[in-house]
Design an enzyme around this catalytic site. Structure first.
Site, short mmCIF file in Angstrom:
data_model
loop_
_atom_site.label_atom_id
_atom_site.label_comp_id
_atom_site.label_asym_id
_atom_site.label_seq_id
_atom_site.Cartn_x
_atom_site.Cartn_y
_atom_site.Cartn_z
N ASP A 180 29.99 35.86 35.89
CA ASP A 180 31.14 35.11 36.85
C ASP A 180 31.31 35.66 38.20
O ASP A 180 32.31 35.54 38.70
CB ASP A 180 32.20 34.87 36.03
CG ASP A 180 33.02 36.03 35.74
OD1 ASP A 180 32.52 37.24 36.07
OD2 ASP A 180 33.94 36.05 34.76
N GLU A 227 25.21 34.72 29.51
CA GLU A 227 26.77 34.57 29.24
C GLU A 227 27.27 33.26 29.99
O GLU A 227 28.49 33.14 30.79
CB GLU A 227 27.53 35.96 29.94
CG GLU A 227 29.04 35.92 29.11
CD GLU A 227 30.02 37.00 29.71
OE1 GLU A 227 29.83 37.98 28.99
OE2 GLU A 227 30.52 36.66 30.82
N GLU A 236 36.44 33.91 39.68
CA GLU A 236 35.45 33.79 38.50
C GLU A 236 35.28 32.61 37.95
O GLU A 236 33.99 32.06 37.53
CB GLU A 236 35.79 34.77 37.45
CG GLU A 236 35.77 36.33 37.78
CD GLU A 236 37.00 36.66 38.72
OE1 GLU A 236 36.68 37.88 39.05
OE2 GLU A 236 37.86 36.07 38.83
N HIS A 256 43.30 44.37 36.83
CA HIS A 256 42.69 44.37 37.96
C HIS A 256 42.67 43.00 38.58
O HIS A 256 42.24 42.77 39.90
CB HIS A 256 41.33 45.19 38.03
CG HIS A 256 40.24 44.29 37.30
ND1 HIS A 256 40.29 44.16 35.91
CD2 HIS A 256 39.30 43.31 37.65
CE1 HIS A 256 39.26 43.23 35.45
NE2 HIS A 256 38.62 42.75 36.58
N ARG A 259 42.72 39.56 40.43
CA ARG A 259 43.46 39.19 41.74
C ARG A 259 44.85 38.48 41.43
O ARG A 259 45.76 38.46 42.29
CB ARG A 259 42.64 38.34 42.53
CG ARG A 259 41.51 39.07 43.26
CD ARG A 259 40.38 38.08 43.85
NE ARG A 259 39.21 38.67 44.44
CZ ARG A 259 39.12 39.23 45.63
NH1 ARG A 259 40.02 38.79 46.60
NH2 ARG A 259 38.00 39.77 45.79
#
Length: 376
Positions: free
Chosen positions: A96, A118, A132, A209, A211
């Site tokens: 992603d 995936e 993502e 982490h 955003r």
């Protein structure tokens, strides 16, 4: 048949490494070209070194302060020449990231088939996780072949109108990588980790982490972590702090200097995997760790309001707790004080695969190689 794998970040490299190995050394050996964009640099290089992967092409796009637009443009421009020169039959991308989406678009522009490893993960919220979720959806629109890790991922793709003949249920390749990395006799390189007595202290491994968690949400997470250390004398926090300067400043402000809180540099993959295996449970907003932890019997408290990996939540190995300070404290306290709750999560079944996903992908490509070559 020439297969080109393209990736740019540490998580992609970890999950693509077993695929590259299976393609090169499986029953049907294929001509494999490895291209890295360098969306991450130092952390990506650590993984390449560990798995012994030498890229055929390295775009080295990373710049200080790069934006999503910068990454997208540089990947598109850099890949155009590489794709024309190598002329692969199929391009494999993973997951992603912005590299994933831009590489898929670059391949599409050259009329090269795209295989999405995936595929099919969905949170059904375009802005969470950002960017993502949209990267996944756009890549699915561009891909010809979809290697889905779970039954739910397959269902998501079919619901979006993708024909079942183009979807392959494989399991998740991160399990392949993980099972070959964790060792009972592993000796840590980081002196902070080497000095821990894992039999006397309960380690909570923290990573954050995303955003959407920058700023106040992350501060609320850190305040919960600080309270947990104060409440439980046998708890130690290990927090590999992301390279982002904004995250580092906040972590140092809220957690720096506290007893039994170790803010460390992000470990190499082998070190991190073995740390995870020795932790009591995880506090994380990572997607990949929601998949890895069940294989190690480690409960996961997910620091997000949504997840594109609900299989772990449904199985009982993961729990969405969001970023509210008190909610995090309450759920972590329950795991630390109620053995039955902990055991139920730790022993929940792993929904993400058996460690053979890469072999399945390689077999699918080998057995269908003539169809893949003719696909575009």
């Amino acid at each position: 048949m020439k297969v080109m794998t393209i990736f740019g970040t540490r998580p992609e490299a970890i999950k693509m490494a077993p695929v590259i190995k299976a393609l090169r050394f499986g029953t049907g050996k294929l001509d494999v070209k490895v291209v890295v964009t360098g969306q991450h640099r130092e952390m990506l290089d650590q993984v390449l070194c560990f798995f012994g992967i030498v890229p055929d092409h390295d775009l080295s796009i990373m710049r200080h302060g790069q934006t999503l637009t910068d990454i997208t443009c540089r990947v598109l421009q850099g890949l155009e020449k590489v794709l024309i020169w190598e002329s692969p039959d199929v391009v494999l991308v993973h997951g992603d990231t912005t590299t994933t989406f831009a590489a898929s678009l670059a391949a599409f522009y050259q009329r090269i088939a795209v295989g999405h490893v995936e595929a099919g993960l969905r949170s059904h919220n375009m802005y969470n996780p950002f960017p993502e979720e949209l990267n996944r959806c756009l890549t699915s629109s561009l891909a010809t072949y979809h290697f889905a890790p779970t039954d739910l991922a397959v269902s998501n793709l079919i619901a979006e109108g993708i024909h079942s003949s183009r979807i392959f249920l494989t399991g998740n390749t991160v399990i392949d990588a993980l099972l070959g990395t964790v060792k009972e006799d592993y000796v840590f390189q980081n002196p902070v980790l080497r000095d821990i007595d894992f039999t006397q202290e309960r380690i909570i491994l923290v990573t954050t982490h995303r955003r959407e968690n920058w700023g106040q949400p992350m501060e609320r997470i850190f305040r919960a972590v600080r309270q947990l250390v104060a409440d439980f004398r046998d708890v130690r926090i290990i927090f590999p702090v992301h390279k982002n300067p904004q995250i580092r400043r906040l972590a140092q402000t809220v957690l720096g200097g506290l007893p039994r809180v170790s803010l460390i540099e992000p470990p190499a993959y082998e070190e991190f995997a073995n740390l995870m295996a020795r932790s009591y449970f995880l506090l994380t907003d990572s997607g990949g760790l929601q998949e890895e932890a069940p294989s190690l019997g480690k409960p996961v408290l997910v620091l997000r309001d949504t997840t594109e990996r609900p299989e772990g939540v449904d199985a009982g190995t993961a729990l969405l707790v969001g970023t509210d300070t008190q909610a995090i404290i309450d759920q972590a306290t329950l795991l630390l004080t109620d053995k039955n709750v902990y055991t139920d999560m730790a022993q929940a079944p792993n929904p993400y695969g058996d460690g053979q996903a890469a072999q399945r992908i390689a077999k699918i490509l080998w057995e269908g190689r003539q169809d893949f070559k003719a696909a575009p």
